[in-house]
Design a protein around this motif. Sequence first.
Motif, mmCIF file in Angstrom:
data_model
loop_
_atom_site.group_PDB
_atom_site.id
_atom_site.type_symbol
_atom_site.label_atom_id
_atom_site.label_comp_id
_atom_site.label_asym_id
_atom_site.label_seq_id
_atom_site.Cartn_x
_atom_site.Cartn_y
_atom_site.Cartn_z
ATOM 1 N N ALA A 184 0.968 -1.104 0.315
ATOM 2 C CA ALA A 184 0.037 0.211 0.185
ATOM 3 C C ALA A 184 0.672 1.192 0.188
ATOM 4 O O ALA A 184 2.204 1.268 0.656
ATOM 5 C CB ALA A 184 -0.750 0.219 1.247
ATOM 6 N N MET A 185 0.612 2.198 -1.047
ATOM 7 C CA MET A 185 1.608 3.420 -0.857
ATOM 8 C C MET A 185 0.714 4.561 0.497
ATOM 9 O O MET A 185 1.352 5.308 0.461
ATOM 10 C CB MET A 185 1.009 4.060 -2.129
ATOM 11 C CG MET A 185 1.171 3.133 -3.195
ATOM 12 S SD MET A 185 0.561 3.655 -5.252
ATOM 13 C CE MET A 185 2.086 5.394 -5.174
ATOM 14 N N SER A 186 -0.042 4.196 1.091
ATOM 15 C CA SER A 186 -0.098 4.935 3.077
ATOM 16 C C SER A 186 -0.360 4.119 3.328
ATOM 17 O O SER A 186 -1.840 3.225 2.927
ATOM 18 C CB SER A 186 -1.364 6.302 2.006
ATOM 19 O OG SER A 186 -2.098 5.727 1.262
ATOM 20 N N ALA A 206 -0.531 1.532 5.574
ATOM 21 C CA ALA A 206 -0.099 0.948 5.740
ATOM 22 C C ALA A 206 -0.008 -0.603 6.527
ATOM 23 O O ALA A 206 -0.973 -1.211 6.765
ATOM 24 C CB ALA A 206 1.472 0.038 5.087
ATOM 25 N N ASN A 215 8.202 5.483 2.415
ATOM 26 C CA ASN A 215 7.385 4.558 3.113
ATOM 27 C C ASN A 215 7.145 3.967 4.489
ATOM 28 O O ASN A 215 7.062 3.028 5.044
ATOM 29 C CB ASN A 215 6.508 3.866 2.144
ATOM 30 C CG ASN A 215 4.798 4.036 2.641
ATOM 31 O OD1 ASN A 215 4.539 4.078 3.669
ATOM 32 N ND2 ASN A 215 3.917 3.534 1.215
ATOM 33 N N GLY A 235 4.669 3.685 6.707
ATOM 34 C CA GLY A 235 4.000 2.815 6.793
ATOM 35 C C GLY A 235 4.450 1.427 6.488
ATOM 36 O O GLY A 235 3.985 0.669 7.157
ATOM 37 N N HIS A 236 4.599 1.329 5.384
ATOM 38 C CA HIS A 236 4.251 0.320 4.035
ATOM 39 C C HIS A 236 6.017 -0.553 5.963
ATOM 40 O O HIS A 236 5.243 -1.893 5.999
ATOM 41 C CB HIS A 236 5.365 0.334 2.967
ATOM 42 C CG HIS A 236 6.158 -0.621 2.588
ATOM 43 N ND1 HIS A 236 5.184 -1.883 2.090
ATOM 44 C CD2 HIS A 236 7.388 -1.276 1.609
ATOM 45 C CE1 HIS A 236 6.029 -2.549 1.451
ATOM 46 N NE2 HIS A 236 7.187 -2.326 1.670
ATOM 47 N N LEU A 237 7.208 -0.002 5.905
ATOM 48 C CA LEU A 237 8.191 -0.956 6.366
ATOM 49 C C LEU A 237 6.960 -0.736 7.698
ATOM 50 O O LEU A 237 7.385 -1.696 8.814
ATOM 51 C CB LEU A 237 8.757 -0.001 7.082
ATOM 52 C CG LEU A 237 10.227 1.411 6.096
ATOM 53 C CD1 LEU A 237 11.200 1.551 6.142
ATOM 54 C CD2 LEU A 237 10.413 -0.795 5.648
ATOM 55 N N GLU A 238 6.302 -0.549 8.942
ATOM 56 C CA GLU A 238 6.205 -0.678 9.827
ATOM 57 C C GLU A 238 5.204 -2.242 9.377
ATOM 58 O O GLU A 238 4.357 -2.245 10.858
ATOM 59 C CB GLU A 238 5.267 0.581 10.259
ATOM 60 C CG GLU A 238 5.759 1.091 11.144
ATOM 61 C CD GLU A 238 5.192 2.784 12.021
ATOM 62 O OE1 GLU A 238 4.208 2.862 11.426
ATOM 63 O OE2 GLU A 238 5.741 3.259 12.989
ATOM 64 N N SER A 239 3.985 -2.362 7.804
ATOM 65 C CA SER A 239 3.453 -3.217 8.634
ATOM 66 C C SER A 239 3.883 -4.441 7.927
ATOM 67 O O SER A 239 3.524 -5.224 7.386
ATOM 68 C CB SER A 239 2.524 -2.951 6.950
ATOM 69 O OG SER A 239 3.474 -2.708 5.100
#
Lengths: 338, 338, 338, 338
Positions: free
Chosen positions: A307-309, A311, B49, B51-55
């Motif tokens: 996901a681009m935001s 996530a 990103n 958020g991506h890393l946190e996911s």
Amino acid sequence: MIIVMKSRAPQNQAAHVIQELEEKGLKPVPLYGVERTVIAVIGEERDLNIGHLESLKGVEKVMRVVKPYKLVSKEVKSEPTIIEVNGVRIGAKDELTIMAGPCAVESQELMDEVASKLSAMGVKIMRGGAFKPRTGPYSFQGLGKEGLEILRNSADKHGMAIITEILDVRDVEIVEQKADIFQVGARNMQNFELLKELGGTSKPVLLKRGLSATIEEMLMAAEYILSHGNPEVMLCERGIRTFEKETRNTLALATVPLVHELTHLPIIVDPSHATGKKSLIEPMTKAAIACGTDGVIIEVHANPEVAMSDAQQQMRPEEFSQLLENIKPIADAVGKSF
Amino acid sequence: MIIVMKSRAPQNQAAHVIQELEEKGLKPVPLYGVERTVIAVIGEERDLNIGHLESLKGVEKVMRVVKPYKLVSKEVKSEPTIIEVNGVRIGAKDELTIMAGPCAVESQELMDEVASKLSAMGVKIMRGGAFKPRTGPYSFQGLGKEGLEILRNSADKHGMAIITEILDVRDVEIVEQKADIFQVGARNMQNFELLKELGGTSKPVLLKRGLSATIEEMLMAAEYILSHGNPEVMLCERGIRTFEKETRNTLALATVPLVHELTHLPIIVDPSHATGKKSLIEPMTKAAIACGTDGVIIEVHANPEVAMSDAQQQMRPEEFSQLLENIKPIADAVGKSF
Amino acid sequence: MIIVMKSRAPQNQAAHVIQELEEKGLKPVPLYGVERTVIAVIGEERDLNIGHLESLKGVEKVMRVVKPYKLVSKEVKSEPTIIEVNGVRIGAKDELTIMAGPCAVESQELMDEVASKLSAMGVKIMRGGAFKPRTGPYSFQGLGKEGLEILRNSADKHGMAIITEILDVRDVEIVEQKADIFQVGARNMQNFELLKELGGTSKPVLLKRGLSATIEEMLMAAEYILSHGNPEVMLCERGIRTFEKETRNTLALATVPLVHELTHLPIIVDPSHATGKKSLIEPMTKAAIACGTDGVIIEVHANPEVAMSDAQQQMRPEEFSQLLENIKPIADAVGKSF
Amino acid sequence: MIIVMKSRAPQNQAAHVIQELEEKGLKPVPLYGVERTVIAVIGEERDLNIGHLESLKGVEKVMRVVKPYKLVSKEVKSEPTIIEVNGVRIGAKDELTIMAGPCAVESQELMDEVASKLSAMGVKIMRGGAFKPRTGPYSFQGLGKEGLEILRNSADKHGMAIITEILDVRDVEIVEQKADIFQVGARNMQNFELLKELGGTSKPVLLKRGLSATIEEMLMAAEYILSHGNPEVMLCERGIRTFEKETRNTLALATVPLVHELTHLPIIVDPSHATGKKSLIEPMTKAAIACGTDGVIIEVHANPEVAMSDAQQQMRPEEFSQLLENIKPIADAVGKSF
């Protein structure tokens, strides 16, 4: 309205205030206490300029007696507002509205996949952001109008309605054409020009609570939309900013029964943005249902890891399907179905 | 960027994170501690990103090492930005910029009177609102374009420049023509569409801090304007929302030296909106000057008792003239003149 | 721990930091990036003095990697702590603990009446304040030790346990003798001397979240009690201070699942103080149960209209009896009985 | 006091409220408006139980007209309270009180060094913590009574007075013997048992504003001390908790003129804790002086790099000496000397 005079204000200052109020057609009633004079005002206080009264000599403060909003209040309309979208009756006592979908529209393929899976679960309203408000200029800003087209296509293939965020007054017309519900984000709750414009449209509006807004301010923002002609507004509690660092925001669930006490408008809870943590979405959804929310809006992405935001807060379709199953006993317990 | 793995995350989860980072051309350095693994990342973290890393599986949290803004930072431009308007050098070390005028433009007569009095005191930049953002739809919303004309006329008669608030992207062109400085209000600090649009104009922008915004968020908002092409931005501390009820907002004066530490942009203090109380404007103006503000913007009305908004915080011209005299010793003490 | 050096800090400053860390027996790993040097530290960071490190030349900031608490964390003890009081197993997965009673102990007659009615409803733990923390010195301050006696008498007559607030370290001994659970109020959450003293007692402690405390601060306060020898601590979410004016505080229900994620301690929700409004107590109790609370503590008074404090939020016994009936379906839905 | 009835409350409910008020010897004046009835109450409202009134049937809300404090107010005592300590006249119009010293007392040697240097600069009141309130149980908790002795010794050698924090009611006697001013920390501002105890002592008290306290709450805390017999209280603005992350707290300087408007008590500003950053201490000290503070309290340590707490905000003696020189022009400009 109550006007409190300073403790040693001379009588002629109170007399001047009284005269002003009488000239405006109001009925001031002075009360001479031991410490100070208080002037109670009988009449329509919403039209009065509090700042002006506070600037008069000898006035210590002016206190409102009634709420500053009208059209959104239960006193004006006591039965709940029910908004029908794609067969869903948002605000109906026995229904729980479910809206779900990705944070941002990223591609036709991803949207189609989500739409197909959500519609199979019985979801009738899909969310997805084409225009994205991002804190910094270097973050992904959304696909814009192309995103809107993608969203519409995916929804049409699966008989779904769509809700999408509107950021710019210049996009109202195109979004009104393509989407079924306008979403006003937290950062735009007091973008009054946008609210006025939405008051002139024919589609329902989901109005998110501002990051540090009070419930009264949210209701005043809704009042803008209603007073400009659009009665179909649903409010959205999405968490407020507090000192807590473990969660992205603080979900203030007492908003749900309070909104039902104060207004006739439906209230939707957004546990995804309110917590920012996938593990908290299910418990907070259950809590929201237990205290009477009319619906929830949850972020679901076909593949959160790309996901681009946002996530970290988007659920996979299979996780969301499990959530729908797990919340059922709570919905049953409060007499709501979805 | 620092990626903290969960305390019992298996080694292959860290390995997966490392691989992802390497694929993006970054240099991850894993540190295997007793309790957990931490991965330090060397490279440009602003493009990542979070958020991506946190996911990703096994990741507990991701911590930024550098500030998210660039163009506004002192690291990119170390000398202060000086913005010239009507002979005033906003941001110059030895100058104190004074902007003053009424909250709202109400009539040509009142504007003329204020302009005449302010210009006689040496004020070169006049404020006045033509478009007013009001919490409720039933309050005075400003005279709009007519107000702009009035403002321009009054200013021209007395050789003054004007600063006025912009609320709507559709008004950018007309305001750019008529005014000398755009003002972005607190409620629009994160109206990103408006910020982008102002990035394309040729006039300076005064950007007010949002009601609950952090300094970093204010700088990110300024970054929007700079990154869209307009380098002439001045920041404005106008008080933030706190639990205090005695004042309208809480003036956070440490913002002044902090902004000077972090950025090259000028900072202006608005003691009128920050306090909402006439008696506090002078002491707060003095305090702002003592800690190094580049300027102040103060509400002055020819006749506050008839003002259509913010009556309790607008000074009379003679009160303002006294204030200018009283702040002089402080300005002298810090080597600034006005 | 991660130490971020300033962007232009010379190499010898980083070298000095590294040397200091090595002298303390830690393993610093310097990472030389393009913009700045970052030093990752392997070893036990809880013992390090962050302030000291931040005062070293060239250091921009120091970031913690691990949580500052130990004994309360799930990493130290993974199974939930269950606290047995009067046959109630607080923290047990299948039980919902109910504590109820008046805000303040006012007389033997009123206490007896409440105790008789509550015990008839099956309530096993009764609350009642003998020592009252009041914002102003002119408000009712509680009956003190006499109140404790009254509380004990009423409880004994009906086989109930009691929970009561402790304000003063000098009262710990007498409260330990008379009560079954110590309650630490929100204003005393960081009264560290009191926490240490309670760490030396043999009775469980209910620790209320401070008015503006973060969850981490609440856990650190609990850590004080555990580290001084008392493992029986239950946390209490009672609402935090926000800008909202419609409710007394803002109930942050995400605290419930978060506390279950982070610690092994039970969590109790106080909907009475969190809302301050009788009409909101039932919906918030339902929401708390739905998201997994281990228990609730609710204000019940035999005759709220004559109550000497918090009259507007105390329920009548018959209202409370109705609440117990209404929350049952929700408790059933989450597999809890009471 | 103003009692607002619900919009559709039947007349007999208002009648019942009126009867209750009359029985209490007050004079209720009912005002029958179009939308609702409002009852204004003439008489001493401080003795009324607002909660009780709000719990009466048909009452929507109760609004206070007067401030809840008395003894600290200017209405009771209009001339400023001046507190004399070691020749310093705290609160005198033409004096600026300077208090300085380390965060914590660490050793006799360090204290002696600081005392010697500060007294050479003309500082008459030295701060130093013997009892330290720390967020976590594993941080340095202060030297306790031994620290008090060290502090007294160092001060005596150089003719200085001392101010030190009191945490525990059981230490009041020993601190009263050894110190010249009690300091009540932010976390104890509402430790009412401690406030009452300090009301019975013969030494002045510096009362720090709580982390999220309003000014009214701070004044109510001061009212506790005055109403228990001790008139020598000085207030202290030390920053409040906000969302800002760049500074430890947010220094709310409008507190200074506001305290001077509302009370006769002196106000001291603590720029060290308010900012937590050495570079901000001087500008904030200047700002505090410019808006009229009666004094400042600043952390100075002989060797900050080895300090056991708050290292990043403690100044070196030579830095502090420079600060004293730099603030002189501002103090001159407002007519204060030190």
